[in-house]
Design a protein around this motif. Structure first.
Motif, PDB file in Angstrom:
ATOM      1  N   GLY A 118       0.710  -1.314  -0.269  1.00 14.12           N
ATOM      2  CA  GLY A 118       0.338  -0.033  -0.110  1.00 14.12           C
ATOM      3  C   GLY A 118       1.314   1.258   0.103  1.00 14.12           C
ATOM      4  N   ARG A 119       1.646   1.566   0.833  1.00 15.46           N
ATOM      5  CA  ARG A 119       2.508   2.475   0.148  1.00 15.46           C
ATOM      6  C   ARG A 119       3.295   2.741  -0.450  1.00 15.46           C
ATOM      7  N   ARG A 120       3.496   2.251  -1.700  1.00 13.73           N
ATOM      8  CA  ARG A 120       3.888   1.749  -2.366  1.00 13.73           C
ATOM      9  C   ARG A 120       3.163   2.222  -3.501  1.00 13.73           C
ATOM     10  N   PHE A 121       1.859   2.725  -3.511  1.00 13.03           N
ATOM     11  CA  PHE A 121       0.651   2.809  -4.441  1.00 13.03           C
ATOM     12  C   PHE A 121       0.321   4.405  -3.764  1.00 13.03           C
ATOM     13  N   VAL A 122       0.500   4.767  -2.373  1.00 15.68           N
ATOM     14  CA  VAL A 122      -0.023   5.625  -2.458  1.00 15.68           C
ATOM     15  C   VAL A 122       0.916   6.641  -1.722  1.00 15.68           C
ATOM     16  N   LEU A 123       2.207   6.898  -1.213  1.00 14.76           N
ATOM     17  CA  LEU A 123       2.740   7.361  -0.877  1.00 14.76           C
ATOM     18  C   LEU A 123       3.667   7.749  -2.017  1.00 14.76           C
ATOM     19  N   PRO A 124       3.503   9.073  -2.442  1.00 16.20           N
ATOM     20  CA  PRO A 124       4.340   9.461  -3.836  1.00 16.20           C
ATOM     21  C   PRO A 124       6.051   9.511  -3.583  1.00 16.20           C
ATOM     22  N   HIS A 125       6.485   9.052  -2.626  1.00 15.02           N
ATOM     23  CA  HIS A 125       8.033   9.556  -2.769  1.00 15.02           C
ATOM     24  C   HIS A 125       8.458   8.405  -2.185  1.00 15.02           C
ATOM     25  N   VAL A 126       7.080   7.166  -2.225  1.00 10.31           N
ATOM     26  CA  VAL A 126       7.692   5.583  -2.279  1.00 10.31           C
ATOM     27  C   VAL A 126       7.287   5.334  -4.244  1.00 10.31           C
ATOM     28  N   LYS A 127       6.106   5.762  -3.853  1.00 10.11           N
ATOM     29  CA  LYS A 127       6.056   5.586  -5.602  1.00 10.11           C
ATOM     30  C   LYS A 127       6.438   6.363  -6.506  1.00 10.11           C
ATOM     31  N   ILE A 128       7.536   6.892  -6.695  1.00 11.26           N
ATOM     32  CA  ILE A 128       8.323   7.932  -7.347  1.00 11.26           C
ATOM     33  C   ILE A 128       9.444   6.263  -7.788  1.00 11.26           C
ATOM     34  N   VAL A 129      10.004   6.021  -6.215  1.00  7.37           N
ATOM     35  CA  VAL A 129      10.748   4.684  -6.992  1.00  7.37           C
ATOM     36  C   VAL A 129      10.537   3.455  -6.658  1.00  7.37           C
ATOM     37  N   THR A 130       9.031   3.305  -6.888  1.00 11.32           N
ATOM     38  CA  THR A 130       9.214   1.671  -6.448  1.00 11.32           C
ATOM     39  C   THR A 130       9.050   1.701  -8.431  1.00 11.32           C
ATOM     40  N   GLU A 131      10.018   0.549  -8.827  1.00  6.32           N
ATOM     41  CA  GLU A 131      10.388  -0.121 -10.052  1.00  6.32           C
ATOM     42  C   GLU A 131       9.551  -1.330 -10.566  1.00  6.32           C
ATOM     43  N   PRO A 132       9.169  -2.152 -11.369  1.00  4.62           N
ATOM     44  CA  PRO A 132       8.037  -3.259 -11.125  1.00  4.62           C
ATOM     45  C   PRO A 132       9.306  -4.349 -10.407  1.00  4.62           C
ATOM     46  N   LYS A 133      10.272  -4.660 -10.684  1.00  5.58           N
ATOM     47  CA  LYS A 133      11.383  -5.400 -10.308  1.00  5.58           C
ATOM     48  C   LYS A 133      10.459  -5.006  -8.567  1.00  5.58           C
ATOM     49  N   ASP A 134      10.578  -3.699  -7.909  1.00  8.73           N
ATOM     50  CA  ASP A 134       9.751  -4.311  -6.794  1.00  8.73           C
ATOM     51  C   ASP A 134       8.577  -4.921  -6.358  1.00  8.73           C
ATOM     52  N   TYR A 135       7.359  -4.971  -7.242  1.00  6.44           N
ATOM     53  CA  TYR A 135       6.472  -5.616  -7.042  1.00  6.44           C
ATOM     54  C   TYR A 135       6.699  -6.555  -6.922  1.00  6.44           C
ATOM     55  N   PHE A 136       7.511  -7.135  -8.529  1.00  8.05           N
ATOM     56  CA  PHE A 136       8.253  -8.868  -8.040  1.00  8.05           C
ATOM     57  C   PHE A 136       8.833  -9.617  -7.197  1.00  8.05           C
ATOM     58  N   VAL A 137       9.784  -9.276  -6.557  1.00 10.96           N
ATOM     59  CA  VAL A 137      10.099  -9.024  -5.514  1.00 10.96           C
ATOM     60  C   VAL A 137       8.562  -9.234  -4.024  1.00 10.96           C
ATOM     61  N   TRP A 138       8.716  -8.228  -4.230  1.00 10.74           N
ATOM     62  CA  TRP A 138       6.925  -8.221  -3.179  1.00 10.74           C
ATOM     63  C   TRP A 138       6.107  -9.726  -3.268  1.00 10.74           C
ATOM     64  N   CYS A 139       5.919 -10.298  -4.443  1.00  8.91           N
ATOM     65  CA  CYS A 139       5.181 -10.756  -5.224  1.00  8.91           C
ATOM     66  C   CYS A 139       6.109 -12.333  -4.709  1.00  8.91           C
ATOM     67  N   VAL A 140       7.156 -12.218  -5.120  1.00  9.86           N
ATOM     68  CA  VAL A 140       7.740 -13.406  -4.236  1.00  9.86           C
ATOM     69  C   VAL A 140       7.446 -13.941  -2.697  1.00  9.86           C
ATOM     70  N   THR A 141       7.258 -12.658  -2.553  1.00  6.89           N
ATOM     71  CA  THR A 141       7.448 -13.308  -1.062  1.00  6.89           C
ATOM     72  C   THR A 141       6.271 -13.189  -0.541  1.00  6.89           C
ATOM     73  N   PHE A 142       5.101 -12.640  -0.366  1.00  6.28           N
ATOM     74  CA  PHE A 142       4.290 -12.831   0.188  1.00  6.28           C
ATOM     75  C   PHE A 142       3.139 -13.896  -0.724  1.00  6.28           C
ATOM     76  N   LEU A 143       3.874 -14.999  -1.507  1.00 10.09           N
ATOM     77  CA  LEU A 143       2.692 -15.745  -2.577  1.00 10.09           C
ATOM     78  C   LEU A 143       2.636 -17.304  -1.646  1.00 10.09           C
TER      79      LEU A 143
END
Lengths: 432, 216
Positions: free
Chosen positions: B127-152
């Protein structure tokens, strides 16, 4: 000054390869883009939390891009990066304290600056200063003779305040070789006089070199480390030639950091230590008061706050000495919040002040954080032991109507010190 | 396929995880001998240890004290991430069945709570990655990827245990597959911060200490 030659990617890559260290690789691998660095940065805070000002983003769009494109970028891109690397960061290193992994974003910005400097992409004034170091050995193009004359003049004039005041030049085997910011002989010769008065009153065996007297190292911030190394080497050589025990840096921040911490690496000293011990006026004056070599008539009565310069209190080792000296000099010392090593940069550092009028507006906006810190203390006096901070806080004073007076330690000590009778200038006319 | 994933792949994953991590650390160590004189010139073990320790504590460092909500989120995330798989009863039983070694475990109810806490804190971090502008601006696809790898692995583990969505053996298959993926990818993606954290913190703690400055 910036020419329009095509960008030479090889030169950029040479800088990146030189800086390709295990720690840089580890940093690039560990950063989780968590955003915790954002709120550490005064640029971010002062610019309404605009995400473009958060530290990791700034490193990514400069060094990150240069690495990704292997130096193959256009001049336009370099110009944009310049406005980030110089115009949005003072390399104050507060973000390194905030990063959970301790990633040194400031160092990455510094590497980006080095890359751009090879292409003559750099604020013009900083490039002129590099040139001045090469030609004159100091940033203000002052010939050595003129410096020596200024010292003689200041010693003579200072005898009205302290009897027999001397400024020894090129004295061998002194305990302290005192070196200054060339801003002092150029615009504020009084600073040299006051430092001399304090050392004379303390009975110090000291000297100043006629060559190698400049301590500032702005090439550290222009990204021209070749010149930065030359400046440091000149300083070390002067001290070794005179067999001085210690080099003492005047109340200037980056000069101290350059001479003590970074200089040994530019000049390839063994074990990363300067060949002659480097100390700073804050430490020197602290010890004079602590040891009772300087006595005070009384302490300063009005509330006074203290600007902890980043290069002294975060990247130097002088935070506690600054506070200690303030306690010894002031009845009512009010620290700013946050304080000491966590203090915010005033936006005078990282080369910002010498970058000149082109960058003044940015400097005034980003300085808001410091202005508010000062305002909150309620103090009308601010002690600032760093030249660039002094200029910046004086500018902030006007910009934000702070109504403050900025002082240096030497100025304050000269005002408060109790000179022994034999040093007091007698009213000779009356005596006759 | 099923047999491969539930058999050899697990051991391959563990091997890649261990060897890959060691290789990363050793190659950085070897490189540092050549390129990071500044570290060896000024290494201060006390400051390095203090810096690591302070940042392992939920509110041990000034930056985390200033952002208590984020600190809590990060802390719950990491504690549950480590404890849950290590002490899940299912894992212990599998381990004992295959290797004959008894491994301590937590009761299923507690594992369930830890899993839910993990999933919640992971969603908080996403949620931080989606909501906070200062986190969103530095979030890349690979950040979502490693999140999924951990979450699943956690999500599928939870669903398999509760027999939800898919037949349990299919869900278990996915659970093992994602778990193996996480182990295999850990040394080679940003997940490597799991062990690189100790190296970079030791450096910065030491580097700032020589300037009398704390990094916590």
């Amino acid at each position: 000054m910036s020419d329009q030659k095509p960008v030479n990617a090889e030169e950029i890559m040479a800088v990146i390869e030189r800086n390709d260290t295990a720690r840089l690789r580890a940093w690039l691998k560990t950063c989780m883009s968590c955003g915790l660095c954002s709120e550490s940065c005064f640029f971010y805070l002062a610019n309404d939390n605009k995400p473009e000002f958060m530290p990791q983003y700034k490193a990514r769009v400069t060094l990150g891009e240069l690495i990704k494109k292997k130096g193959n970028v256009s001049r336009e891109q370099l110009q944009e990066m310049k406005e980030v690397a110089w115009g949005r960061c003072t390399m104050c290193r507060r973000c390194s304290q905030y990063c959970p992994f301790g990633i040194e974003i400031a160092l990455m910005i510094n590497i980006a600056r080095q890359c751009m400097r090879t292409q003559n992409v750099c604020p013009d004034r900083l490039m002129t200063i590099d040139q001045s170091y090469v030609e004159f050995g100091n940033q203000m193009s002052i010939p050595d003779e003129e410096f020596v004359e200024t010292c003689e003049w200041m010693a003579e004039e200072g005898q009205d305040r302290l009897k027999d005041l001397e400024i020894p030049i090129d004295k061998e085997d002194a305990n302290i070789m005192f070196v200054v910011n060339s801003r002092e002989p150029k615009y504020y010769p009084q600073d040299i006089q006051e430092a001399a008065m304090v050392m004379h009153a303390a009975g110090e065996n000291w000297t100043m070199p006629s060559h190698g007297w400049e301590a500032t190292n702005l090439s550290m911030f222009s990204g021209n480390l070749k010149v930065a190394g030359q400046v440091t080497q000149t300083l070390y050589d002067a001290a070794q030639k005179l067999r001085a025990k210690k080099i003492c840096i005047t109340e200037c921040g980056h000069a101290y950091r350059a001479a003590k911490y970074e200089g040994p690496y530019w000049t390839k000293q063994p074990n990363g230590q300067a060949p002659v011990e480097v100390t700073h006026a804050v430490k020197l004056f602290h010890d004079y008061l602590k040891e009772g070599r300087i006595k005070l008539k009384h302490k300063f009565k009005e509330p006074m706050t203290y600007q902890h310069p980043c290069n002294l209190s975060r990247s130097g080792d002088l935070g506690a000495y600054g506070d200690g000296l303030m306690e010894m000099l002031c009845d009512n010392y009010v620290p700013m919040q946050p304080d000491a090593e966590w203090s915010h940069c005033c936006c005078g550092g990282g080369g910002f002040i010498p970058m000149g009028a082109d960058y003044k507006k940015i400097r005034m906006v980003a300085g808001k954080v410091k202005a508010e810190q000062i305002k909150k203390t309620g103090c009308k006096y601010v002690l600032v032991p760093c030249h660039n901070c002094t200029d910046q806080i004086n500018d902030l004073n006007k910009e934000y109507d702070l109504g403050i007076k900025v002082m240096s330690f030497k100025e304050l000590i000269c005002e408060l010190m109790d000179l022994p009778p034999h040093m007091q200038p007698g009213d000779e006319e009356e005596a006759e | 396929m099923y047999a491969f994933v539930n058999g050899p792949l697990v051991w391959i994953a563990f091997a890649v995880f261990v060897v890959g991590s060691l290789w990363q650390v050793m190659s950085l160590y070897k490189m540092s001998k050549r390129t990071d004189k500044v570290f060896y010139d000024h290494y201060n073990p006390g400051a390095a240890r203090a810096s690591v320790w302070a940042w392992l504590m939920p509110l041990g460092s000034r930056p985390l004290r200033e952002s208590p909500a984020t600190a809590l989120g990060f802390f719950v995330f990491h504690v549950c991430l480590i404890l849950t798989p290590l002490f899940a009863l299912g894992h212990a039983v599998t381990f004992e069945f295959n290797r004959g070694i008894h491994w301590p475990s937590l009761p299923d109810g507690l594992t369930d709570v830890l899993t839910l806490l993990f999933l919640a804190s992971a969603l908080f971090m996403l949620g931080r990655r989606f909501v906070l502008p200062h986190v969103k601006i530095v979030t890349e696809p690979k950040d979502y990827f490693v999140w999924c790898v951990t979450f699943l692995p956690f999500l599928t583990g939870f669903l398999a245990y509760h027999k939800m969505l898919l037949p349990p053996d299919q869900m278990l298959f996915l659970h093992v597959l994602f778990g193996c993926m996480m182990l295999i990818l850990l040394p080679f993606t940003k997940l490597a911060h799991a062990f690189l954290f100790f190296l970079t913190r030791a450096f910065i703690g030491s580097e700032f200490a020589r300037r009398g400055t704390k990094t916590w």
